[in-house]
Design an enzyme around this catalytic site. Structure first.
Site, mmCIF file in Angstrom:
data_model
loop_
_atom_site.group_PDB
_atom_site.id
_atom_site.type_symbol
_atom_site.label_atom_id
_atom_site.label_comp_id
_atom_site.label_asym_id
_atom_site.label_seq_id
_atom_site.Cartn_x
_atom_site.Cartn_y
_atom_site.Cartn_z
ATOM 1 N N CYS A 151 48.666 21.144 52.285
ATOM 2 C CA CYS A 151 47.789 21.601 53.369
ATOM 3 C C CYS A 151 48.128 20.966 54.713
ATOM 4 O O CYS A 151 48.212 21.656 55.734
ATOM 5 C CB CYS A 151 46.329 21.363 53.002
ATOM 6 S SG CYS A 151 45.850 19.612 52.827
ATOM 7 N N HIS A 205 41.380 17.745 52.904
ATOM 8 C CA HIS A 205 41.987 19.070 53.063
ATOM 9 C C HIS A 205 41.893 19.500 54.522
ATOM 10 O O HIS A 205 40.984 19.099 55.259
ATOM 11 C CB HIS A 205 41.259 20.088 52.179
ATOM 12 C CG HIS A 205 41.952 21.409 52.061
ATOM 13 N ND1 HIS A 205 43.192 21.558 51.486
ATOM 14 C CD2 HIS A 205 41.590 22.667 52.478
ATOM 15 C CE1 HIS A 205 43.560 22.827 51.510
ATOM 16 N NE2 HIS A 205 42.609 23.512 52.124
ATOM 17 N N HIS A 233 45.255 28.497 54.740
ATOM 18 C CA HIS A 233 45.454 27.123 54.279
ATOM 19 C C HIS A 233 46.277 27.130 52.997
ATOM 20 O O HIS A 233 46.439 28.173 52.338
ATOM 21 C CB HIS A 233 44.100 26.441 54.054
ATOM 22 C CG HIS A 233 43.260 27.067 52.976
ATOM 23 N ND1 HIS A 233 42.607 26.350 52.004
ATOM 24 C CD2 HIS A 233 42.952 28.378 52.705
ATOM 25 C CE1 HIS A 233 41.936 27.155 51.195
ATOM 26 N NE2 HIS A 233 42.125 28.393 51.596
#
Length: 233
Positions: free
Chosen positions: A135, A187, A199
């Site tokens: 990510c 994240h 993402h």
């Protein structure tokens, strides 16, 4: 200490000097490094000039003596250097390359054109290319291609930028960060608008987002808890 640069399309950066160690990062072709420790066997420890990230790489994948100069960022999804005869991932650096991403102002059109080339790229912890990306690596390389430097990890990236008060203020290119039960940032994703996010989660994908967090577009399940949205351009 010696300087050098990555001389292969992708060099794996390990936590320890052996192939069974954890993959913690990747160097893209042309990225400059400093060798920071005495080589051990097949490996040398390096610190990347772009983001200061350290780890162990195979010695043959680092060209020493800093022979590279005047790097420019490559913007295409799959770059092919005629002289080198090899595939180069997005975000690679080429001596004398014609396109310089730092000359292009970051904007919604540019960002959308870049991120859509990553769609469905597989997830890989420590990855930074369309062959496998995590990510924060996804966010870092996309922003690098727009001339905006970000640190390697989400917990570092969240320290920069300007915080927004509400998700509804978000525009394309803002970064959304997500935490766990302990409040740690775990994240990050790139907002396409105030209701959609792209993402790397299993693969690079587009999901829904609301004030509570991410909702998987395929399953309808909530997957990540929103902590903060920040703006960088």
């Amino acid at each position: 200490m010696q300087n050098g640069f990555c001389n292969v399309p992708l060099a794996v950066v390990y936590a320890l000097p052996h192939y069974g160690s954890e993959l913690v990062n990747q160097l893209l072709y042309g990225e400059e490094v400093t060798v920071t420790d005495t080589p051990q066997g097949l490996f040398c420890k390096v610190r990347g000039h772009y983001d200061g990230y350290e780890g162990w790489v195979q010695k043959t994948q680092v060209e020493l003596a800093n022979k590279k100069a005047g790097a420019a960022l490559v913007q295409t999804a799959i770059a092919w250097d005629a002289a080198l005869k090899m595939w180069l991932p997005m975000g690679s650096e080429l001596q004398g390359a014609a396109n310089d991403a730092t000359a292009l102002p970051a904007n919604e059109s540019l960002l959308r054109g870049i991120v859509m080339q990553w769609l469905n790229a597989p997830y890989l912890w420590g990855g930074r290319s369309v062959l496998g990306v995590d990510c924060s690596g996804f966010a870092q390389v996309v922003f690098k291609m727009m001339g905006i430097a970000l640190p390697r990890d989400a917990r570092q990236q969240v320290q920069l930028g300007t915080a927004l008060n509400f998700l509804q203020e978000a525009k394309c290119g803002d970064l959304a960060f997500f935490d766990n039960e302990q409040g740690d940032i775990i994240h990050v994703g790139i907002l396409l608008n105030d209701a959609e996010i792209i993402h790397a989660a299993g693969k690079v994908r587009i999901d829904k987002i609301d004030n509570a967090g991410i909702v998987n577009s395929s399953t309808g399940l909530r997957t990540h808890r929103l902590r903060i949205v920040k703006r960088y351009f």
